[in-house]
Design a protein around this motif. Sequence first.
Motif, PDB file in Angstrom:
ATOM      1  N   LEU A 220       0.822  -1.209   0.000  1.00 27.18           N
ATOM      2  CA  LEU A 220       0.000   0.000   0.000  1.00 27.18           C
ATOM      3  C   LEU A 220       0.856   1.258   0.000  1.00 27.18           C
ATOM      4  N   LEU A 221       2.073   1.162   0.533  1.00 30.39           N
ATOM      5  CA  LEU A 221       2.989   2.299   0.468  1.00 30.39           C
ATOM      6  C   LEU A 221       3.359   2.584  -0.988  1.00 30.39           C
ATOM      7  N   LEU A 222       3.660   1.531  -1.741  1.00 29.30           N
ATOM      8  CA  LEU A 222       3.968   1.720  -3.157  1.00 29.30           C
ATOM      9  C   LEU A 222       2.744   2.201  -3.931  1.00 29.30           C
ATOM     10  N   PHE A 223       1.571   1.782  -3.482  1.00 29.46           N
ATOM     11  CA  PHE A 223       0.331   2.248  -4.117  1.00 29.46           C
ATOM     12  C   PHE A 223       0.197   3.761  -3.952  1.00 29.46           C
ATOM     13  N   LYS A 224       0.514   4.272  -2.779  1.00 31.92           N
ATOM     14  CA  LYS A 224       0.479   5.723  -2.542  1.00 31.92           C
ATOM     15  C   LYS A 224       1.519   6.439  -3.411  1.00 31.92           C
ATOM     16  N   VAL A 225       2.704   5.847  -3.512  1.00 29.00           N
ATOM     17  CA  VAL A 225       3.753   6.429  -4.348  1.00 29.00           C
ATOM     18  C   VAL A 225       3.304   6.461  -5.807  1.00 29.00           C
ATOM     19  N   TYR A 226       2.675   5.365  -6.252  1.00 28.64           N
ATOM     20  CA  TYR A 226       2.221   5.277  -7.640  1.00 28.64           C
ATOM     21  C   TYR A 226       1.181   6.361  -7.931  1.00 28.64           C
ATOM     22  N   LYS A 227       0.221   6.533  -7.041  1.00 29.31           N
ATOM     23  CA  LYS A 227      -0.818   7.545  -7.249  1.00 29.31           C
ATOM     24  C   LYS A 227      -0.221   8.951  -7.301  1.00 29.31           C
ATOM     25  N   LEU A 228       0.701   9.222  -6.400  1.00 30.11           N
ATOM     26  CA  LEU A 228       1.329  10.537  -6.382  1.00 30.11           C
ATOM     27  C   LEU A 228       2.146  10.764  -7.646  1.00 30.11           C
ATOM     28  N   GLY A 229       2.899   9.756  -8.057  1.00 30.83           N
ATOM     29  CA  GLY A 229       3.691   9.877  -9.274  1.00 30.83           C
ATOM     30  C   GLY A 229       2.832  10.067 -10.504  1.00 30.83           C
ATOM     31  N   TYR A 230       1.710   9.359 -10.563  1.00 29.99           N
ATOM     32  CA  TYR A 230       0.813   9.464 -11.714  1.00 29.99           C
ATOM     33  C   TYR A 230       0.220  10.872 -11.807  1.00 29.99           C
ATOM     34  N   LEU A 231      -0.195  11.420 -10.656  1.00 28.09           N
ATOM     35  CA  LEU A 231      -0.753  12.766 -10.655  1.00 28.09           C
ATOM     36  C   LEU A 231       0.311  13.811 -10.991  1.00 28.09           C
ATOM     37  N   CYS A 232       1.493  13.660 -10.424  1.00 27.17           N
ATOM     38  CA  CYS A 232       2.568  14.613 -10.721  1.00 27.17           C
ATOM     39  C   CYS A 232       2.902  14.621 -12.200  1.00 27.17           C
ATOM     40  N   ALA A 233       2.932  13.434 -12.807  1.00 27.97           N
ATOM     41  CA  ALA A 233       3.224  13.341 -14.234  1.00 27.97           C
ATOM     42  C   ALA A 233       2.142  14.022 -15.065  1.00 27.97           C
ATOM     43  N   LEU A 234       0.873  13.900 -14.617  1.00 28.26           N
ATOM     44  CA  LEU A 234      -0.212  14.601 -15.305  1.00 28.26           C
ATOM     45  C   LEU A 234      -0.043  16.110 -15.186  1.00 28.26           C
ATOM     46  N   MET A 235       0.256  16.555 -13.993  1.00 30.15           N
ATOM     47  CA  MET A 235       0.400  17.993 -13.755  1.00 30.15           C
ATOM     48  C   MET A 235       1.576  18.562 -14.509  1.00 30.15           C
ATOM     49  N   ASP A 236       2.570  17.725 -14.756  1.00 27.42           N
ATOM     50  CA  ASP A 236       3.754  18.169 -15.487  1.00 27.42           C
ATOM     51  C   ASP A 236       3.660  17.841 -16.980  1.00 27.42           C
ATOM     52  N   LYS A 237       2.447  17.420 -17.391  1.00 27.27           N
ATOM     53  CA  LYS A 237       2.159  17.123 -18.813  1.00 27.27           C
ATOM     54  C   LYS A 237       2.996  15.966 -19.346  1.00 27.27           C
TER      55      LYS A 237
END
Length: 304
Positions: free
Chosen positions: A283-300
């Motif tokens: 679940l820790l990696l799941f949180k990292v994955y969600k954050l990374g996915y959103l950051c990548a979206l925000m950074d286009k």
Amino acid sequence: MISILIPVYNYDCTILIKALCSQCVSLRESDNDFDYEIILGDDCSTDESCITALSEIAKLPRCRLLHQDVNIGRAAIRNRLYEISCGDYLLFIDCDAEIVSDDFVKRYYNERQNADVICGALCNPSEKPYGCELRYKYEKEAELAGQRSVSFRTARPYDMLSTFNIMFRREVFGSILFDDRCTEYGYEDVLMGIRLKEEGYSILHTDNALLHRGINSNSSFLKNTEAGIRALYRIGEPLLSHSNLANTALRLKRWHLMGVFIFFFKLFKSIIRSNLLGRHPSLLLFKVYKLGYLCALMDKQEDL
């Protein structure tokens, strides 16, 4: 009258409908003031076996089936069910729910005047479905942390709204509706909670539970999670301000660390996904994955 409204897509929920119908018939026999209707909203299902099974619904007392010729999405199908319903109270139930008590409908009926919105509870299967470890672990962690308890939800009533099992006074729902920008997984309940708080409507959280049978597979849950994050980014405010995930991403941006985080996320993305799709997801990696996915979206760097 209570209108029981159930949106469905490619899911056979005839057992749920029959159980609800049985409770409603019994309650009507014991209380002449009780009246009900059950409406199933099929959002253009493509599974022929499900379509055939759902077609039998109309044969049950006071039950009817709405079939959409085109898929209109999670929020819009609920709004459409409201439009064709007649009840003074609207009880929304997800199609993958299972009745676990003999007085489920009766409790909603008895409590109907206690608040503008009454939010029931969700419980999970006792056994972990094979191949569904990520969703099951995620749900059980929330349960063990007390986040499903009445006391926890009551302390933050608008933040813990769930469309899985919830009843509205008709005029309350009609004044807000679900945000039809929510076409995929997630966030229609968050936006509804924000609007209810803005308008000052009251919410009562109860322990009137339904069992969640739709514990989906690891790959399906991960796909839904990505769809939810895309919706969060696409809709923007006020969702972003109410999202811990978005607030964390914005802090990384302010600290000029987003680029570094995205670099390492992309570097290890495939490894993280392998873990999340495996038998022992973190679940820790799941949180990292969600954050990374959103950051990548925000950074286009990710496509919508």
